[in-house]
Write an enzyme that holds these catalytic residues in place. Structure first.
Site, PDB file in Angstrom:
ATOM      1  N   ARG A  53     -14.128   1.997   4.602  1.00 33.67           N
ATOM      2  CA  ARG A  53     -12.891   1.198   4.068  1.00 33.67           C
ATOM      3  C   ARG A  53     -12.146   2.150   4.752  1.00 33.67           C
ATOM      4  O   ARG A  53     -11.026   2.114   5.885  1.00 33.67           O
ATOM      5  CB  ARG A  53     -13.288   0.467   3.666  1.00 33.67           C
ATOM      6  CG  ARG A  53     -12.146  -0.740   3.566  1.00 33.67           C
ATOM      7  CD  ARG A  53     -11.470  -1.265   2.491  1.00 33.67           C
ATOM      8  NE  ARG A  53     -10.253  -0.667   1.205  1.00 33.67           N
ATOM      9  CZ  ARG A  53     -10.626  -1.006  -0.128  1.00 33.67           C
ATOM     10  NH1 ARG A  53     -11.539  -1.487  -0.457  1.00 33.67           N
ATOM     11  NH2 ARG A  53     -10.183   0.339  -0.704  1.00 33.67           N
ATOM     12  N   ARG A  55      -5.311   2.190 -13.627  1.00 39.19           N
ATOM     13  CA  ARG A  55      -4.331   2.417 -13.530  1.00 39.19           C
ATOM     14  C   ARG A  55      -3.315   0.890 -12.828  1.00 39.19           C
ATOM     15  O   ARG A  55      -3.270  -0.050 -12.185  1.00 39.19           O
ATOM     16  CB  ARG A  55      -3.626   3.037 -12.023  1.00 39.19           C
ATOM     17  CG  ARG A  55      -2.304   3.544 -11.468  1.00 39.19           C
ATOM     18  CD  ARG A  55      -2.626   5.086 -10.760  1.00 39.19           C
ATOM     19  NE  ARG A  55      -2.623   6.176 -11.477  1.00 39.19           N
ATOM     20  CZ  ARG A  55      -3.114   7.420 -11.066  1.00 39.19           C
ATOM     21  NH1 ARG A  55      -4.021   7.095  -9.810  1.00 39.19           N
ATOM     22  NH2 ARG A  55      -3.300   8.626 -12.364  1.00 39.19           N
ATOM     23  N   TYR A  57     -12.048  -9.902  -2.306  1.00 37.12           N
ATOM     24  CA  TYR A  57     -12.212  -8.986  -2.250  1.00 37.12           C
ATOM     25  C   TYR A  57     -14.196  -8.499  -1.693  1.00 37.12           C
ATOM     26  O   TYR A  57     -14.630  -9.655  -1.984  1.00 37.12           O
ATOM     27  CB  TYR A  57     -12.099  -8.404  -4.062  1.00 37.12           C
ATOM     28  CG  TYR A  57     -11.167  -7.359  -3.388  1.00 37.12           C
ATOM     29  CD1 TYR A  57      -9.734  -8.294  -3.081  1.00 37.12           C
ATOM     30  CD2 TYR A  57     -11.175  -6.075  -4.159  1.00 37.12           C
ATOM     31  CE1 TYR A  57      -9.011  -6.992  -3.183  1.00 37.12           C
ATOM     32  CE2 TYR A  57      -9.781  -5.871  -5.508  1.00 37.12           C
ATOM     33  CZ  TYR A  57      -8.695  -6.015  -3.935  1.00 37.12           C
ATOM     34  OH  TYR A  57      -7.902  -5.497  -4.198  1.00 37.12           O
ATOM     35  N   ARG A  80     -10.479  -4.474 -14.704  1.00 35.84           N
ATOM     36  CA  ARG A  80      -9.708  -5.162 -14.235  1.00 35.84           C
ATOM     37  C   ARG A  80      -9.928  -6.963 -13.990  1.00 35.84           C
ATOM     38  O   ARG A  80     -11.180  -6.855 -13.837  1.00 35.84           O
ATOM     39  CB  ARG A  80      -8.756  -4.713 -12.717  1.00 35.84           C
ATOM     40  CG  ARG A  80      -8.019  -3.392 -12.202  1.00 35.84           C
ATOM     41  CD  ARG A  80      -7.787  -3.193 -11.020  1.00 35.84           C
ATOM     42  NE  ARG A  80      -8.016  -2.236 -10.473  1.00 35.84           N
ATOM     43  CZ  ARG A  80      -6.301  -1.011 -10.743  1.00 35.84           C
ATOM     44  NH1 ARG A  80      -5.362  -1.264 -11.846  1.00 35.84           N
ATOM     45  NH2 ARG A  80      -6.594   0.302 -10.491  1.00 35.84           N
ATOM     46  N   HIS A 139     -15.320   3.090 -14.976  1.00 30.69           N
ATOM     47  CA  HIS A 139     -14.879   2.728 -13.590  1.00 30.69           C
ATOM     48  C   HIS A 139     -16.004   2.099 -13.719  1.00 30.69           C
ATOM     49  O   HIS A 139     -16.201   0.335 -12.756  1.00 30.69           O
ATOM     50  CB  HIS A 139     -15.074   2.895 -12.225  1.00 30.69           C
ATOM     51  CG  HIS A 139     -14.739   2.956 -11.661  1.00 30.69           C
ATOM     52  ND1 HIS A 139     -15.316   2.698 -10.151  1.00 30.69           N
ATOM     53  CD2 HIS A 139     -12.809   1.955 -11.151  1.00 30.69           C
ATOM     54  CE1 HIS A 139     -14.078   2.128  -9.471  1.00 30.69           C
ATOM     55  NE2 HIS A 139     -13.623   1.166  -9.940  1.00 30.69           N
ATOM     56  N   ASN A 171       0.246  -1.267   0.731  1.00 28.44           N
ATOM     57  CA  ASN A 171       0.288   0.073   0.305  1.00 28.44           C
ATOM     58  C   ASN A 171       0.703   1.431   0.439  1.00 28.44           C
ATOM     59  O   ASN A 171       0.867   2.300  -0.544  1.00 28.44           O
ATOM     60  CB  ASN A 171      -1.139   0.421   1.174  1.00 28.44           C
ATOM     61  CG  ASN A 171      -2.398  -1.178   1.086  1.00 28.44           C
ATOM     62  OD1 ASN A 171      -2.035  -1.545  -0.093  1.00 28.44           O
ATOM     63  ND2 ASN A 171      -2.576  -1.218   2.269  1.00 28.44           N
ATOM     64  N   HIS A 197     -15.053  -3.384  -0.088  1.00 31.36           N
ATOM     65  CA  HIS A 197     -15.479  -3.070  -1.519  1.00 31.36           C
ATOM     66  C   HIS A 197     -16.340  -2.642  -2.184  1.00 31.36           C
ATOM     67  O   HIS A 197     -16.840  -1.925  -2.690  1.00 31.36           O
ATOM     68  CB  HIS A 197     -14.340  -3.892  -2.310  1.00 31.36           C
ATOM     69  CG  HIS A 197     -13.702  -3.789  -3.534  1.00 31.36           C
ATOM     70  ND1 HIS A 197     -15.040  -3.495  -4.786  1.00 31.36           N
ATOM     71  CD2 HIS A 197     -12.639  -2.686  -3.817  1.00 31.36           C
ATOM     72  CE1 HIS A 197     -13.904  -3.119  -5.900  1.00 31.36           C
ATOM     73  NE2 HIS A 197     -12.922  -2.529  -4.999  1.00 31.36           N
TER      74      HIS A 197
END
Length: 713
Positions: free
Chosen positions: A569, A410, A473, A380, A440, A52, A597
């Site tokens: 979160r 990214r 997730y 993704r 997204h 992270n 998530h």
């Protein structure tokens, strides 16, 4: 404090985004220090905090430095200048790094007692030293490329986030200037395992590869002495924005951006705490790092690599008990997926419930002769994606397959370029997104010829179409054949393919054209429907809350008596519990074995309850600069289940943290195990998994999903 006297733009009401994120990473680090977490799970949490931080410096710190270099003078909503933010980040990260290595020292000691030993070279046995020398000569030495950085002009660029060994060498005997010391840099080969497994009678003994190099690299320089050695690592600016909007040139632009990252300026220099001062000075000057960019660490660099040890085979007693995904309760005893989705909306709650139905839907569509078209977004996906393979088969079987691959996701840019090319080669129509925005949204549409009609099946989700991350997730997805929802999904794909402009939506609200306005209207409506006897209630579960306008709206709602319960979160930039402003706002954060998530939003609406799912967090980037989707869950059963999920998350008092007005978090804990007048322990993720197991065991759908706590009045 009277409402009229409160300035809702006051910097005192807002928390800096970067410092709030660091608070989140500190909560993850707390799991690495927690005695009640199994040892290898603690090691995973430690590795996650390091990974992270790598991304934080690569993107967030790099962005701040870019703006500082451009002399941007604007303060953030909390009133901090760029210089103040960078100084605060350095201080906070320095403390965090010290705690990381405190956690590592504790874990090494405890793991050593179990048989998992991470050795330093001086602790290896004679037999192990002999093994390492042989290994160095046969496998490691041929891979090394020493760089005489003082002599090379230009000097080769060292990639970011790669380990390097800096050496201070004495002059060569017999040279005219034998007294001249020199500096050599030896990149640690990334192709070799980071941890070398050593021969041992029992247990797992390992040593970091860089220690093997440091002990043997002198063999490469006969006649010279190694005066000092230090391991170091550079972090480079990775905040490369792709501006190209021409679809024919976008792929090339993305590939150039990926390459450009390796050449960007250094934003962090990590090196051993005991590094020789001459080496330290040279590395700081040579890299261009500023003193506040330097982090000296007392232990092995790149703690993210500890994930390799945490994932070692065996040692299951040092891990959480396995929680294998269960069959989704809405699909128990279902043989015909098409019929099941025709009859009802199907709610999928991952990773407690399997992601397989999503993959199966695409695979069925690929082979079903009645399927005419498949349309899907991919932001993704996994390395060996079954969904990609199914889409390729669908195209080869004559289906019309349209895939929006977001090339600007990214750090997945290169991977997505490869997916796009593969899909194009298979005959799919590949769209690269909407000019100026990242797509997204997570959406899938299947068009199928059926008796007397054309059927449309949709899947919408809060998470990506990634079968790997769906195991770790926590996300929610909805399968439906609802005509209004299907019409909106079809219109959404027409929008992204450029064949239409946004018009009236039946169920959808999309960003950037209307999502912000709808959220503000929903909050405002809650203010107006709130009464002293039936107060308004907003419950939101999301990853991040940063947008100032949304924060202001929530403050106004709190002042009007609306109860606001937030399960956030990560980043949360508002301050709960401020007198006269946010006394009715509660913020909790769950950090457990799965990454929270999902984005779920509840509005009481004067008793006419509404529940929404979305791909978007309440951040400016999601509301203004991304193509996102928000949609209501209309049918009662999935809507009630989502509300129960929210309430269970808010009832967590084992892995949840409560945010205070100062922006800091304190862990919640039950006062007792069911004792009279004391709260029983509630661990939300465990509750969800046990409910999924019970549903699968019964082989019958649960008719009523009972919340552990009712919405607070």
């Amino acid at each position: 404090m009277p409402m009229a006297t409160v300035d809702l733009d006051s910097p005192e009401l807002y928390i800096n985004r970067e410092l709030s994120w660091l608070e989140f990473n500190d909560r993850v680090l707390h799991r690495a220090l927690a005695e009640d977490v199994p040892l290898l799970e603690r090691l995973k949490f430690l590795a996650i905090t390091a990974s992270n931080l790598d991304e934080f410096f690569t993107i967030r710190v790099a962005s701040l430095k870019q703006r500082a270099a451009a002399a941007v003078a604007r303060k953030d909503p909390s009133g901090l200048t760029l210089a103040q933010q960078l100084l605060a980040i350095h201080a906070r990260v320095s403390t965090m790094v010290a705690r990381q290595y405190q956690a590592l020292a504790d874990l090494r000691e405890k793991l050593d007692a179990t048989g998992i030993t991470l050795l330093s070279f001086d602790r290896t046995s004679d037999e192990q030293k002999h093994f390492l020398t042989s290994l160095f000569l046969s496998e490691t030495l041929p891979s090394l490329t020493p760089l005489a950085v003082e002599e090379l002009d230009p000097c080769p660029i060292l990639p970011g986030l790669q380990l390097n060994l800096a050496l201070l060498l004495s002059g060569s005997e017999g040279d005219a200037d034998a007294s001249r010391d020199s500096i050599i840099i030896v990149p640690v080969p990334k192709a070799l395992p980071r941890f070398v497994r050593l021969p041992a009678e029992k247990g797992l003994h390992m040593i970091p590869l860089e220690e093997v190099l440091a002990a043997h690299v002198g063999m490469m320089f006969p006649g010279r002495r190694i005066l000092a050695a230090a391991v170091f690592r550079l972090t480079r600016d990775g905040d490369v924005d792709v501006q190209e909007e021409d679809p024919e040139e976008l792929m090339d632009a993305v590939e150039r951006a990926v390459i450009e990252r390796s050449r960007r300026s250094v934003v962090r220099l990590e090196l051993a705490a005991d590094a020789d001062l001459r080496l330290r000075k040279y590395l700081v000057d040579w890299s261009g790092a500023k003193e506040e960019d330097v982090f000296e660490v007392a232990g092995p660099l790149d703690l993210a690599a500890m994930m390799d040890i945490a994932n070692s085979r065996g040692w299951d007693e040092l891990r959480y008990p396995a929680w294998p995904p269960q069959p989704p309760r809405d699909l128990l005893e279902v043989e015909d997926l098409w019929q099941a989705v025709q009859e009802r909306d199907v709610l999928l709650f991952h990773p407690y419930e399997s992601f397989d139905p999503v993959t199966r839907l695409v695979e069925l569509a690929a082979e079903d002769p009645n399927v005419l078209a498949i349309k899907q977004t991919l932001y993704r996906t996994s390395g060996d994606s079954p969904i990609i393979r199914a889409l390729e088969r669908a195209a080869s079987n004559g289906k019309q397959v349209t895939v929006l691959v977001e090339l600007k996701a990214r750090f997945d840019e290169a991977k997505n370029v490869n997916w796009a090319r593969r899909l194009e080669d298979a005959g799919c129509y590949v769209i690269y997104g909407v000019a100026g925005f990242k797509t997204h949204a997570k959406a899938l549409l299947v068009v199928r010829r059926e008796a007397h009609r054309i059927g449309r099946y949709v899947h919408l989700s809060t998470g990506n179409y990634n079968d790997k991350t769906a195991r770790i997730y926590s996300d929610v997805g909805l399968m439906s054949s609802d005509s209004d929802l299907a019409s909106d999904v079809a219109a959404f794909f027409n929008l992204v393919t450029g064949s239409s402009q946004p018009t009236g939506w039946r169920r959808f609200v999309i960003a950037p054209t209307g999502l912000r306005q709808r959220l503000l209207a929903l909050i405002e409506r809650e203010i107006h429907t709130s009464t002293p006897t039936a107060g308004g209630l907003i419950i939101a579960k999301l990853n991040s809350l940063q947008d100032k306008e949304i924060c202001r709206a929530l403050y106004r709602a709190s002042q009007a008596g609306v109860r606001i319960r937030l399960n956030v979160r990560g980043i949360c930039c508002l301050r709960p519990g401020v007198k006269g402003v946010s006394e009715n706002i509660e913020v909790v954060s769950i950090v457990d074995r799965f990454l929270e998530h999902a984005r779920i939003f509840y509005f009481r609406n004067g008793g006419h309850e509404e529940v929404y799912l979305s791909s978007a967090d309440w951040m400016t980037r999601n509301l203004d600069y991304r193509l996102e989707v928000l949609f209501p869950v209309i049918r009662k059963e999935p809507r009630d289940r989502l509300l129960a999920i929210l309430n269970t998350c808010l009832a967590d008092n084992v892995t949840a943290w409560r945010q205070g007005p100062d922006g800091f978090y304190k862990p919640l804990s039950p006062a007792g195990k069911g004792a009279r007048g004391k709260a029983a322990a509630v661990r939300a993720q465990e509750c969800f998994y046990l409910e999924a197991v019970e549903a699968a065991r019964s082989r019958q759908p649960i008719q009523e999903f009972r919340p552990l706590a009712k919405p607070a009045e």
